[in-house]
Design a protein around this motif. Structure first.
Motif, PDB file in Angstrom:
ATOM      1  N   ASP A  67       1.305   0.336   2.148  1.00 18.49           N
ATOM      2  CA  ASP A  67      -0.018   0.189   1.516  1.00 18.49           C
ATOM      3  C   ASP A  67      -0.369   1.451   0.733  1.00 18.49           C
ATOM      4  O   ASP A  67      -0.834   1.377  -0.415  1.00 18.49           O
ATOM      5  N   GLN A  68      -0.142   2.597   1.346  1.00 20.96           N
ATOM      6  CA  GLN A  68      -0.430   3.857   0.661  1.00 20.96           C
ATOM      7  C   GLN A  68       0.443   4.017  -0.582  1.00 20.96           C
ATOM      8  O   GLN A  68      -0.026   4.439  -1.647  1.00 20.96           O
ATOM      9  N   ARG A  71      -0.557   1.852  -3.643  1.00 20.49           N
ATOM     10  CA  ARG A  71      -1.788   2.284  -4.305  1.00 20.49           C
ATOM     11  C   ARG A  71      -1.602   3.583  -5.091  1.00 20.49           C
ATOM     12  O   ARG A  71      -2.305   3.824  -6.085  1.00 20.49           O
ATOM     13  N   ASN A  96      -2.461  -5.530   3.584  1.00 20.07           N
ATOM     14  CA  ASN A  96      -3.886  -5.448   3.264  1.00 20.07           C
ATOM     15  C   ASN A  96      -4.208  -6.290   2.026  1.00 20.07           C
ATOM     16  O   ASN A  96      -3.710  -5.999   0.935  1.00 20.07           O
ATOM     17  N   GLN A  98      -6.801  -6.332   0.240  1.00 18.21           N
ATOM     18  CA  GLN A  98      -7.513  -5.551  -0.768  1.00 18.21           C
ATOM     19  C   GLN A  98      -6.554  -4.810  -1.694  1.00 18.21           C
ATOM     20  O   GLN A  98      -6.910  -4.478  -2.824  1.00 18.21           O
ATOM     21  N   THR A  99      -5.329  -4.573  -1.209  1.00 20.49           N
ATOM     22  CA  THR A  99      -4.342  -3.921  -2.066  1.00 20.49           C
ATOM     23  C   THR A  99      -3.948  -4.822  -3.223  1.00 20.49           C
ATOM     24  O   THR A  99      -3.718  -4.352  -4.346  1.00 20.49           O
ATOM     25  N   TYR A 102      -6.618  -4.545  -5.752  1.00 22.06           N
ATOM     26  CA  TYR A 102      -6.503  -3.258  -6.443  1.00 22.06           C
ATOM     27  C   TYR A 102      -5.421  -3.314  -7.517  1.00 22.06           C
ATOM     28  O   TYR A 102      -5.633  -2.895  -8.666  1.00 22.06           O
TER      29      TYR A 102
END
Length: 432
Positions: A67-68, A71, A96, A98-99, A102
């Motif tokens: 995830d990190q 992003r 996630n 929401q990723t 994004y």
């Protein structure tokens, strides 16, 4: 060290390296592309359903790291389609949501297929039915590509309630394109669920055999066992007992006993003594020569199943001999109910209940309404009969203790007597 063990060791070392700040920074500085990280996640997830439950912690760690990375990575990384697929698969693998929002919002170069991101947004937002048709078409279009099995799996999840046959087709597509993976495990398990509801017994048994052979040690195997038991008990007339034995033979003895015990319990509750008896006998035979903890419980379910049969005496003994302390609260309630039923069946009848309230008709002839209303030699008109229950006739009002008779009741009796008289007259004319 086997090849599989070597691979897992390599990915475990990779994960530990990322845990270390110094080494992890060096790895990021190299070419730790998202698709390479995703491979590690896929391997860990496949290891979990293969039976390595200790890999669950590594799975959570990998999801966070990916995830990190997704992003913070330079957008040019998505020039490589493998990284685009990695981002989509990550979201469909428990990542996630929401990723995805994004990435879609920052996708100025059109790396991501808008149709795919749109159906994934709806699906992850609980609105998959709104795009079910598009999802089905997209899954077919991407068949053979890396995201294809994932799209087929979530497409089946959307259609399972409204179009189970189409969902089954998508699950077949998903598992055939991703054998031995968490995708196949989920597709097989949910395919069995569809077969239970739609009555596709042969298909359900075939899926069950594949599941037992491949994913016996999955953390979701208990869910499969519940579905398998339901399939057998709900469609027992269509299931050959030997087929059940063959499927469960791939399990070790303790697991077999547990599943057979579930079958025995469900069959006993459903009133299917033959199936319950077979399952209970298998529990006993698998525990021969050992301290079988399931033996008494198998006897209990066998006894419950035999309550409505000719073996009720033996069944009552089985039920009574089981200690309530060894049963779960649910089984204690079953024991009390079964014991009560057995006692009621075995209880000797009350002699008073065998007496007759009127002289029997020994001539084996049909009694007309006039004969039923006329006084007999044994009971003169106006005399009280031996029956304690009121006779549903107009003249019997004297036996009510002087109470007033409901006029509507009297009208009902008179009307129905006239109908009986008419029927008797017709029968008499036909007999001439």
């Amino acid at each position: 060290m086997t090849r599989r063990q070597h691979r897992y060791f390599r990915y475990a070392v990779f994960g530990l390296a990322m845990m270390s700040p110094a080494v992890g920074h060096a790895a990021d500085a190299d070419d730790l592309a998202p698709y390479k990280m995703l491979r590690s996640l896929q391997f860990v997830q496949d290891s979990v359903v293969a039976g390595d439950h200790s890999a669950g912690e590594m799975q959570r760690f990998m999801l966070g790291k990916i995830d990190q990375r997704l992003r913070n990575v330079d957008p040019s990384v998505y020039d490589d389609d493998r990284n685009v697929d990695a981002a989509l698969i990550y979201v469909m693998s428990g990542g996630n949501p929401q990723t995805l929002e994004y990435l879609a919002a920052h996708d100025v170069n059109g790396y991501f297929d808008n149709r795919v991101t749109d159906v994934l947004r709806k699906y992850l937002g609980g609105k998959g039915l709104l795009v079910s048709k598009t999802l089905e078409e997209t899954a077919k279009e991407y068949e053979g590509k890396k995201i294809g099995p994932y799209l087929a799996l979530i497409g089946g999840n959307v259609l399972i309630a409204t179009k189970p046959v189409d969902a089954l087709t998508l699950y077949d597509r998903a598992r055939l394109n991703a054998p031995g993976t968490i995708i196949e495990e989920a597709a097989l398990r949910r395919s069995v669920a569809i077969c239970v509801e739609t009555g596709q017994v042969d298909k359900g048994l075939a899926y069950s055999q594949r599941y037992v052979r491949r994913f016996l040690h999955s953390p979701y195997a208990s869910q499969f066992a519940d579905l398998f038991v339901k399939l057998i008990v709900s469609h027992d007339h269509d299931v050959d007992p030997q087929t059940v034995v063959d499927i469960l033979s791939f399990m070790d003895a303790p697991r077999q006993r547990e599943v057979y015990l579930r079958v025995a319990r469900a069959a006993a509750i459903a009133g299917k003594p033959d199936l319950a008896r077979m399952a209970a006998q298998r529990v006993q035979s698998l525990g021969e020569g050992t301290d079988n903890p399931f033996g008494p419980l198998a006897d209990f379910y066998n006894g419950m199943a035999n309550v409505p049969t000719d073996d009720i005496d033996q069944a009552a003994k089985y039920i009574a001999n089981i200690s309530g302390a060894s049963l779960s609260p649910q089984d204690q309630a079953l024991q009390a109910a079964a014991r009560s039923v057995a006692e009621q069946i075995l209880r000797a009848p009350d002699p008073a209940s065998l007496t007759q309230g009127s002289t029997p008709n020994n001539t084996n002839q049909e009694i007309t309404s006039e004969q039923a209303a006329a006084p007999t030699a044994a009971q003169p008109q106006g005399a009280h009969g031996v029956s304690k229950e009121p006779v549903v006739e107009g003249e019997a009002s004297a036996g009510t203790g002087g109470q007033d008779v409901d006029p509507s009741f009297t009208s009902f009796v008179t009307t129905n007597r006239s109908k009986l008289d008419e029927i008797d007259g017709l029968l008499a004319q036909e007999g001439k």
